[in-house]
Structures are given as structure tokens and as C-alpha cells.
Design an enzyme around this catalytic site. Sequence first.
Site, PDB file in Angstrom:
ATOM      1  N   GLY A  41       4.279  80.049  67.637  1.00  0.00           N
ATOM      2  CA  GLY A  41       5.660  80.537  67.680  1.00  0.00           C
ATOM      3  C   GLY A  41       5.708  82.061  67.672  1.00  0.00           C
ATOM      4  O   GLY A  41       4.740  82.726  68.054  1.00  0.00           O
ATOM      5  N   GLY A  42       6.821  82.597  67.185  1.00  0.00           N
ATOM      6  CA  GLY A  42       7.034  84.050  67.215  1.00  0.00           C
ATOM      7  C   GLY A  42       5.949  84.818  66.480  1.00  0.00           C
ATOM      8  O   GLY A  42       5.438  85.838  66.987  1.00  0.00           O
ATOM      9  N   GLY A  43       5.559  84.342  65.296  1.00  0.00           N
ATOM     10  CA  GLY A  43       4.530  85.024  64.505  1.00  0.00           C
ATOM     11  C   GLY A  43       3.200  85.030  65.238  1.00  0.00           C
ATOM     12  O   GLY A  43       2.490  86.045  65.270  1.00  0.00           O
ATOM     13  N   THR A  44       2.874  83.913  65.857  1.00  0.00           N
ATOM     14  CA  THR A  44       1.603  83.799  66.581  1.00  0.00           C
ATOM     15  C   THR A  44       1.570  84.741  67.779  1.00  0.00           C
ATOM     16  O   THR A  44       0.531  85.347  68.077  1.00  0.00           O
ATOM     17  CB  THR A  44       1.392  82.338  67.049  1.00  0.00           C
ATOM     18  OG1 THR A  44       1.433  81.505  65.895  1.00  0.00           O
ATOM     19  CG2 THR A  44       0.075  82.153  67.770  1.00  0.00           C
ATOM     20  N   GLU A  85      19.400  75.741  58.814  1.00  0.00           N
ATOM     21  CA  GLU A  85      18.910  76.281  57.536  1.00  0.00           C
ATOM     22  C   GLU A  85      19.210  77.778  57.381  1.00  0.00           C
ATOM     23  O   GLU A  85      19.323  78.271  56.273  1.00  0.00           O
ATOM     24  CB  GLU A  85      17.398  76.023  57.376  1.00  0.00           C
ATOM     25  CG  GLU A  85      16.543  76.708  58.416  1.00  0.00           C
ATOM     26  CD  GLU A  85      15.046  76.462  58.241  1.00  0.00           C
ATOM     27  OE1 GLU A  85      14.628  75.903  57.227  1.00  0.00           O
ATOM     28  OE2 GLU A  85      14.287  76.852  59.145  1.00  0.00           O
ATOM     29  N   ARG A 141      33.121  59.719  53.409  1.00  0.00           N
ATOM     30  CA  ARG A 141      32.512  60.910  52.824  1.00  0.00           C
ATOM     31  C   ARG A 141      32.303  62.013  53.858  1.00  0.00           C
ATOM     32  O   ARG A 141      32.271  61.756  55.054  1.00  0.00           O
ATOM     33  CB  ARG A 141      31.110  60.565  52.292  1.00  0.00           C
ATOM     34  CG  ARG A 141      31.109  59.873  50.967  1.00  0.00           C
ATOM     35  CD  ARG A 141      29.686  59.447  50.633  1.00  0.00           C
ATOM     36  NE  ARG A 141      29.620  58.896  49.288  1.00  0.00           N
ATOM     37  CZ  ARG A 141      28.652  58.110  48.857  1.00  0.00           C
ATOM     38  NH1 ARG A 141      27.662  57.769  49.665  1.00  0.00           N
ATOM     39  NH2 ARG A 141      28.651  57.673  47.621  1.00  0.00           N
ATOM     40  N   MET A 151      16.188  72.395  60.494  1.00  0.00           N
ATOM     41  CA  MET A 151      15.362  73.606  60.462  1.00  0.00           C
ATOM     42  C   MET A 151      15.858  74.553  61.559  1.00  0.00           C
ATOM     43  O   MET A 151      16.945  74.370  62.090  1.00  0.00           O
ATOM     44  CB  MET A 151      13.891  73.235  60.680  1.00  0.00           C
ATOM     45  CG  MET A 151      13.204  72.726  59.430  1.00  0.00           C
ATOM     46  SD  MET A 151      11.432  72.595  59.730  1.00  0.00           S
ATOM     47  CE  MET A 151      10.827  72.311  58.075  1.00  0.00           C
ATOM     48  N   ASP A 191      11.887  75.609  66.760  1.00  0.00           N
ATOM     49  CA  ASP A 191      13.065  76.483  66.625  1.00  0.00           C
ATOM     50  C   ASP A 191      13.622  76.938  67.975  1.00  0.00           C
ATOM     51  O   ASP A 191      14.767  77.390  68.045  1.00  0.00           O
ATOM     52  CB  ASP A 191      12.706  77.730  65.805  1.00  0.00           C
ATOM     53  CG  ASP A 191      12.145  77.395  64.436  1.00  0.00           C
ATOM     54  OD1 ASP A 191      12.376  76.261  63.982  1.00  0.00           O
ATOM     55  OD2 ASP A 191      11.479  78.251  63.832  1.00  0.00           O
TER      56      ASP A 191
HETATM   57  O1  F6P Z   1       9.130  77.746  62.623  1.00  0.00           O
HETATM   58  C1  F6P Z   1       9.111  76.386  62.437  1.00  0.00           C
HETATM   59  C2  F6P Z   1       9.664  76.012  61.103  1.00  0.00           C
HETATM   60  O2  F6P Z   1       9.650  74.608  61.060  1.00  0.00           O
HETATM   61  C3  F6P Z   1      11.035  76.573  60.769  1.00  0.00           C
HETATM   62  O3  F6P Z   1      12.072  75.857  61.373  1.00  0.00           O
HETATM   63  C4  F6P Z   1      11.031  76.497  59.281  1.00  0.00           C
HETATM   64  O4  F6P Z   1      11.873  77.466  58.721  1.00  0.00           O
HETATM   65  C5  F6P Z   1       9.602  76.774  58.920  1.00  0.00           C
HETATM   66  O5  F6P Z   1       8.834  76.483  60.068  1.00  0.00           O
HETATM   67  C6  F6P Z   1       9.081  75.973  57.747  1.00  0.00           C
HETATM   68  O6  F6P Z   1       7.776  76.382  57.508  1.00  0.00           O
HETATM   69  P1  F6P Z   1       6.761  75.628  56.536  1.00  0.00           P
HETATM   70  O7  F6P Z   1       6.375  74.326  57.163  1.00  0.00           O
HETATM   71  O8  F6P Z   1       5.619  76.569  56.431  1.00  0.00           O
HETATM   72  O9  F6P Z   1       7.482  75.421  55.244  1.00  0.00           O
END
Ligand code: F6P
Length: 373
Positions: free
Chosen positions: A110-113, A230, A170, A177, A135
Site C-alpha cells: 500500500g501507500g507505506g510500501t 474508521e 434499531r 476500515m 483502502d
Molecule cells: O491499510 C489497510 C488497513 O486494513 C487499514 O484499513 C487499517 O486502518 C489498517 O490496515 C489496520 O492495520 P493493522 O492490521 O496493522 O491493525
Amino acid sequence: MSKLIGLLTSGGDTPGLNAAIRAIGKAALNKYNMEIIGFLDGFRGLMENRSINLNSRTLSGILTIGGTILGTSREKPNKMHVGGKIMDMTDVIVENYEKNHLDALVCLGGGGTQKNAFHLQKAGLNIVTLPKTIDNDIAQTDITFGFDTALGIATEAIDRLHSTAHSHHRIIVMETMGHRAGWLALGAGVAGGADVILIPEIPYDINIIAESILKRSRSGKKFSIVAIAEGAISKEMAHMLKPLFQKLKSTENKEEKAKLKEEISDLERLRSNNTLRLSRELEHLTGLESRVTILGHLQRGGTPSAGDRLLATRLGTAAVEYIDQNVYGVMIAAKGKESKPVPLDKVVGKRKIVSPHHPWIHSARLVETCLGD
Ligand code: F6P
């Protein structure tokens, strides 16, 4: 001489990773006569030189399996946990790349990678990446693999929550996520017919949400489904965070940066349990009973959808074609029907978030979904 490729998966696991590993491996072995090894547990395995040979036996039978056969981690080359300390292990990684006589390293993440892979490209390695994350927030690609599966799971959850919400009259608040992007909540919310959809890109006003639920109730619909990302935030929180992020962007002063980051993370801590708080506040404001469902890692687990298998296979095989042509420093992006290489500096540090003018937003408003604004 044939090439030797290294492969790793990094960041949160995603359905479709094994399909991509299989596609890269099979195309490399069968079509281009390349050799391929997989490093275990992301950049950590590359730093520790732990790898497996990817051959017709290891690549067989993995297309439909969730997770990643290589294992993953969120370790960064330049900030790795070593002996209780955080250390820059870039040099060790470069050494291992050379020791293994690699011609290229493919990083699925993902973005970090993308950022970590770009760092290694700048350190002299030949890097190719693929965009994977549930995401769907990576810049320069139409879509990321993993998103379609997670979208299906979240949509099915909304479908199932409808009958129980309806039976008990309800409110049910369902959290998806998505990190700081609203693609999952918005997509599943529209597809599942949620009555309220809350995403980070559109800060919400709790009174507007309560009023929309009461309006439904007055018209005889005694239940409501709220799909919340989230990362969704209230207008008040957005108001507090915005100037801090703006200052952070504009300052070069290290001390000020650290102080701002601390202030931001203090505020972010307040955001945790946001969904539970929202549910309680809605009970209070509407007089209706409310329950919370947090989908969490269910969205990342299990077999990938057909769409994700196709996307991962298409991008994976394209990656090998570009390696054959010595195209490096790129992410292989899905652009319409094509798979195109995009320079990593155009991807790193950017995030694809939901535009307020996106067609899904437009349609949601037309079908009277409350977006909290
Ligand atoms: O980036 C993917 C993701 O699933 C996000 O949607 C979520 O915030 C995060 O990773 C959760 O990370 P971990 O599995 O390390 O708790």
C-alpha cells in the site's frame, strides 16, 4: 543471461496478494525464463535474508487463497526494530540484494510500501511495485487489488444487518476500515443501501444525522443503517485538526514539527472509539436503540473476489513484462484497461481520497442518503 527477481509483500495483508505472487512467478518462470525468490515478512525478511524459492511447486494452488504465502510486516528499511531499538537498515538491505545477485525487487504493498520501495530505489536498487490495499487510496491507479473483495464483504454485512435492524427497530452503526479514505464505507454504503454514510472526506454534524434518522422514523421506517469509515470525523474535530495539518505542511523546523505531530496524535487518540461514541450520541438524540458492528479484519480475510484475482494477475504479469524491458522505479498502475508504469515519485506521499464530486457521492445524495453534512 536470465534475470533473478526478488519479491516481497509488505504492509497489511490483502486478498489477491497470492494471485499477484502467482502471476509474477509464473510469467517470470514460464515466459521469460527468469528465476524468482520470495522474501519472508516484508522488508524485515530482506534485511534478515530469509527467503524461499518460488517455483512451480510453491506457486501452485495459491490463486484462491487469502493472505500472503510470504508473510508480511509493517517494518520499514530505514526504521526497523532491531534489538529493542529503531535502526536504519538500508545498507544491510542493499547488501542482501547484491549478495543474492538480484536484478530487480518487486514490492507488493500500500501507500507505506510505495514510500519504502522508493527509498530503496534511491539507494540504488531496481524496484517495481504493485498497488495493493483494501483502502483503495493509492494515487495514480484507478483501483488497488484487495478493495473489491473488502467491498463485497462490507456490502454483504450491510445486507445482513438490515434484517436484524429492521426486526428490532434499531439503528445499527457499521464501521469499515479504510484508514483516512472513505472508499470502503462509501462503496459498501451505496451498494448496500445504508441510510447514512460517513467518510473522512466529508466531516459530519451529529445533529444532521440524528435528524435524518428521526425523519425516517416519522415516515414509518423505524430502523436505520449507518455505514461509517474508521477515519470519519466530526466537523468540530476537522476544525481542530485542519490548522495543525496545514502548519505541519508549511514548517521545516524539526522541533515545531515534532510538537505538531504530538498535538495531532493527542487529537487522534480522542478519535478512537469514535464509532461507539457516535452510536451512544445517536441513541441519546433520537431515543432509538443503537448497536455497533465493527467489521475490522474480516474485510481483509479469506478468498479474493474474481475482480481482485483478475486485477492482481493483470498487474503481476505486466510487472514482469516491464522488468524484461528494464523499466524500474515504477508502480504498475491500472489505468482503464491498461497496466501502465508510473514513476514512484508521482505516487509516494500522495493519497487518492474520495472527491466530493465523485459519482458515488452524487448518486448517494440523489437516493436520499444522509452524508452527515
Ligand atoms: O491499510 C489497510 C488497513 O486494513 C487499514 O484499513 C487499517 O486502518 C489498517 O490496515 C489496520 O492495520 P493493522 O492490521 O496493522 O491493525
